[in-house]
Design an enzyme around this catalytic site. Structure first.
Site, PDB file in Angstrom:
ATOM      1  N   ALA A  65       0.862  -1.176   0.000  1.00  0.00           N
ATOM      2  CA  ALA A  65       0.000   0.000   0.000  1.00  0.00           C
ATOM      3  C   ALA A  65       0.903   1.231   0.000  1.00  0.00           C
ATOM      4  O   ALA A  65       2.049   1.175   0.465  1.00  0.00           O
ATOM      5  CB  ALA A  65      -0.889  -0.023   1.234  1.00  0.00           C
ATOM      6  N   GLY A 109       0.536  -4.986   1.116  1.00  0.00           N
ATOM      7  CA  GLY A 109      -0.733  -5.003   0.398  1.00  0.00           C
ATOM      8  C   GLY A 109      -0.596  -5.599  -0.993  1.00  0.00           C
ATOM      9  O   GLY A 109      -1.571  -6.123  -1.540  1.00  0.00           O
ATOM     10  N   GLU A 112      -0.993  -9.203  -0.431  1.00  0.00           N
ATOM     11  CA  GLU A 112      -2.400  -9.469  -0.088  1.00  0.00           C
ATOM     12  C   GLU A 112      -3.286  -9.413  -1.335  1.00  0.00           C
ATOM     13  O   GLU A 112      -4.176 -10.240  -1.507  1.00  0.00           O
ATOM     14  CB  GLU A 112      -2.864  -8.461   0.969  1.00  0.00           C
ATOM     15  CG  GLU A 112      -2.093  -8.649   2.268  1.00  0.00           C
ATOM     16  CD  GLU A 112      -2.416  -7.583   3.296  1.00  0.00           C
ATOM     17  OE1 GLU A 112      -1.975  -6.423   3.115  1.00  0.00           O
ATOM     18  OE2 GLU A 112      -3.111  -7.883   4.271  1.00  0.00           O
ATOM     19  N   GLU A 132       4.593  -5.307   6.911  1.00  0.00           N
ATOM     20  CA  GLU A 132       3.818  -4.250   7.588  1.00  0.00           C
ATOM     21  C   GLU A 132       4.339  -3.958   8.987  1.00  0.00           C
ATOM     22  O   GLU A 132       4.343  -2.824   9.445  1.00  0.00           O
ATOM     23  CB  GLU A 132       2.337  -4.663   7.677  1.00  0.00           C
ATOM     24  CG  GLU A 132       1.568  -4.533   6.375  1.00  0.00           C
ATOM     25  CD  GLU A 132       1.568  -5.799   5.538  1.00  0.00           C
ATOM     26  OE1 GLU A 132       2.453  -6.664   5.734  1.00  0.00           O
ATOM     27  OE2 GLU A 132       0.673  -5.917   4.682  1.00  0.00           O
TER      28      GLU A 132
HETATM   29  C1  HXC Z   1       5.112   4.250  -1.227  1.00  0.00           C
HETATM   30  C2  HXC Z   1       6.996   3.270  -2.070  1.00  0.00           C
HETATM   31  C3  HXC Z   1       6.629   2.020  -1.515  1.00  0.00           C
HETATM   32  C4  HXC Z   1       5.413   1.965  -0.780  1.00  0.00           C
HETATM   33  C5  HXC Z   1       8.505   1.766  -2.548  1.00  0.00           C
HETATM   34  N1  HXC Z   1       8.156   3.048  -2.702  1.00  0.00           N
HETATM   35  N2  HXC Z   1       7.591   1.115  -1.813  1.00  0.00           N
HETATM   36  N3  HXC Z   1       6.250   4.357  -1.941  1.00  0.00           N
HETATM   37  N4  HXC Z   1       4.705   3.094  -0.677  1.00  0.00           N
HETATM   38  N5  HXC Z   1       4.948   0.823  -0.250  1.00  0.00           N
HETATM   39  C6  HXC Z   1       8.893   4.099  -3.432  1.00  0.00           C
HETATM   40  C7  HXC Z   1      10.115   4.572  -2.657  1.00  0.00           C
HETATM   41  O1  HXC Z   1       9.717   5.519  -1.680  1.00  0.00           O
HETATM   42  C8  HXC Z   1      10.948   5.171  -3.761  1.00  0.00           C
HETATM   43  O2  HXC Z   1      10.437   6.446  -4.072  1.00  0.00           O
HETATM   44  C9  HXC Z   1      10.659   4.254  -4.932  1.00  0.00           C
HETATM   45  O3  HXC Z   1       9.427   3.596  -4.637  1.00  0.00           O
HETATM   46  C10 HXC Z   1      11.735   3.185  -5.113  1.00  0.00           C
HETATM   47  O4  HXC Z   1      11.916   2.534  -3.879  1.00  0.00           O
HETATM   48  P1  HXC Z   1      13.348   2.346  -3.176  1.00  0.00           P
HETATM   49  O5  HXC Z   1      13.084   2.098  -1.738  1.00  0.00           O
HETATM   50  O6  HXC Z   1      14.246   3.467  -3.555  1.00  0.00           O
HETATM   51  O7  HXC Z   1      13.831   1.026  -3.913  1.00  0.00           O
HETATM   52  P2  HXC Z   1      14.783  -0.133  -3.341  1.00  0.00           P
HETATM   53  O8  HXC Z   1      15.934   0.467  -2.603  1.00  0.00           O
HETATM   54  O9  HXC Z   1      15.032  -1.020  -4.515  1.00  0.00           O
HETATM   55  O10 HXC Z   1      13.897  -0.904  -2.246  1.00  0.00           O
HETATM   56  C11 HXC Z   1      12.770  -1.597  -2.656  1.00  0.00           C
HETATM   57  C12 HXC Z   1      11.899  -2.003  -1.434  1.00  0.00           C
HETATM   58  C13 HXC Z   1      11.591  -0.741  -0.587  1.00  0.00           C
HETATM   59  C14 HXC Z   1      12.672  -3.036  -0.580  1.00  0.00           C
HETATM   60  C15 HXC Z   1      10.644  -2.646  -1.968  1.00  0.00           C
HETATM   61  O11 HXC Z   1      11.074   0.274  -1.438  1.00  0.00           O
HETATM   62  C16 HXC Z   1      10.595  -0.978   0.495  1.00  0.00           C
HETATM   63  O12 HXC Z   1      10.919  -1.539   1.560  1.00  0.00           O
HETATM   64  N6  HXC Z   1       9.335  -0.524   0.297  1.00  0.00           N
HETATM   65  C17 HXC Z   1       8.326  -0.582   1.297  1.00  0.00           C
HETATM   66  C18 HXC Z   1       7.809  -1.995   1.415  1.00  0.00           C
HETATM   67  C19 HXC Z   1       6.731  -2.090   2.496  1.00  0.00           C
HETATM   68  O13 HXC Z   1       6.963  -1.789   3.666  1.00  0.00           O
HETATM   69  N7  HXC Z   1       5.501  -2.480   2.082  1.00  0.00           N
HETATM   70  C20 HXC Z   1       4.375  -2.598   2.981  1.00  0.00           C
HETATM   71  C21 HXC Z   1       3.698  -1.301   3.094  1.00  0.00           C
HETATM   72  S1  HXC Z   1       2.409  -1.345   4.282  1.00  0.00           S
HETATM   73  P3  HXC Z   1      11.418   7.702  -4.276  1.00  0.00           P
HETATM   74  O14 HXC Z   1      10.472   8.834  -4.538  1.00  0.00           O
HETATM   75  O15 HXC Z   1      12.217   7.822  -3.036  1.00  0.00           O
HETATM   76  O16 HXC Z   1      12.246   7.304  -5.484  1.00  0.00           O
HETATM   77  C22 HXC Z   1       1.167  -2.079   3.484  1.00  0.00           C
HETATM   78  C23 HXC Z   1      -0.090  -2.116   4.266  1.00  0.00           C
HETATM   79  C24 HXC Z   1      -0.990  -3.170   3.738  1.00  0.00           C
HETATM   80  O17 HXC Z   1       1.258  -2.550   2.405  1.00  0.00           O
HETATM   81  C25 HXC Z   1      -2.230  -3.245   4.537  1.00  0.00           C
HETATM   82  C26 HXC Z   1      -3.394  -2.768   3.792  1.00  0.00           C
HETATM   83  C27 HXC Z   1      -3.565  -3.315   2.459  1.00  0.00           C
END
Ligand code: HXC
Length: 258
Positions: A65, A109, A112, A132
């Site tokens: 998400a 998400g 999911e 998460e």
């Molecule tokens: C918003 C995101 C994002 C996310 C990545 N980006 N994941 N933006 N929401 N979930 C954005 C980054 O901010 C970045 O933007 C760009 O995408 C590239 O990501 P990087 O981090 O620079 O890439 P990398 O170093 O290759 O790392 C990849 C990654 C990391 C390991 C996937 O991005 C990451 O950990 N993302 C978050 C994963 C996460 O926690 N997901 C769960 C979210 S909570 P910029 O502008 O800086 O270039 C969730 C809740 C679900 O999903 C419950 C309800 C459905």
């Protein structure tokens, strides 16, 4: 169909919906989920389509998400605004088969949403995770429910509590995905599988999907009864007449429109 966060293609009777926010690794935001619901319902209602593929990019099916969009939400925004419930679960109302063709990051998400597809074909570069907990929330779109049902409690707890990612081989071993293919063959394989399904009777495919999903909601005895109703009803369909007469005549069945 024109969308800002999706790309749409059709290949014969197979529709491909591609999540498309490449700069954010396909982080799932409100607009994308609204568009996804719209596209899914349109293809579900389109008699020219027999199977839908949901995919992302090679780098990411979806990295979760959209954290930037939800970081400042409060309880009124989430509970009051029916966050998730308002637009994430349209896919569960789709009656035609939906294949998830996933690659790269399938996180939070994104994982999911992938688990709401009927089955998953993964590229060998795929990484699945429910991280998460690392951003201070629980999963909210079924991660604590569908993941243990799919891969068992131990693996699910491990992933959910440590936020560790599993690779495609581990995902296949645990039953999270049905097939793993090289990344450059993912769409070819998914479209071939979709074409096979779309050549069957869409009515029978929808009945099988509904019956399998029933297995997760009811007892074995009730589930088998549910299946039996569809089996008996199949004898009132042109698909059964065509399928069985084609077999006996030693020719290929033609389920077009059936
Ligand atoms: C918003 C995101 C994002 C996310 C990545 N980006 N994941 N933006 N929401 N979930 C954005 C980054 O901010 C970045 O933007 C760009 O995408 C590239 O990501 P990087 O981090 O620079 O890439 P990398 O170093 O290759 O790392 C990849 C990654 C990391 C390991 C996937 O991005 C990451 O950990 N993302 C978050 C994963 C996460 O926690 N997901 C769960 C979210 S909570 P910029 O502008 O800086 O270039 C969730 C809740 C679900 O999903 C419950 C309800 C459905």
């Amino acid at each position: 169909m024109e969308y800002s966060d999706l790309l749409i293609e059709t290949h014969g009777r197979v529709a491909v919906i591609r999540l498309n926010r490449p700069k954010a690794l396909n982080a799932l935001n409100d607009n994308m989920m609204n568009e996804l619901g719209d596209a899914l319902y349109k293809f579900d209602a389109d008699p020219a389509i027999g199977c839908i593929i949901l995919t992302g990019s090679e780098k990411a099916f979806a990295a979760g998400a959209d954290i930037a969009a939800m970081a400042n939400y409060d309880y009124a925004d989430t509970f009051g605004g029916n966050y998730i419930g308002r637009n994430w679960e349209h896919i569960l109302n789709v009656r035609k088969p939906v294949i998830g063709a996933v690659s790269g990051f399938v996180l939070g998400g994104g994982c999911e949403l992938a688990m709401m597809c009927d089955f998953l074909i993964a590229s060998d570069t795929t990484k699945f995770g429910q991280p998460e907990i690392r951003v201070g929330v629980t999963p909210g779109a079924g991660g604590t429910q569908r993941l243990p049902r799919t891969i068992g409690k131990s693996k699910a707890m491990d992933m959910l509590l440590t936020a560790r990612m599993i690779d495609a081989a581990e995902a296949e071993r645990t039953g999270l995905v049905s097939r793993v293919v090289p990344a450059d063959k993912l769409m070819e394989e998914a479209i071939a599988v979709g074409t096979t399904i779309a050549a069957m009777s869409v009515t029978v495919a929808m009945a099988i999907k509904d019956s399998v999903n029933r297995a997760f909601e009811t007892t074995l005895t009730e589930g088998v009864r549910y299946e039996r109703r569809y089996f008996h009803a199949a004898f009132g369909t042109p698909a059964q007449k065509e399928g069985m007469s084609a077999f006996l005549a030693k020719r290929a069945p033609n389920f077009d429109g059936l």
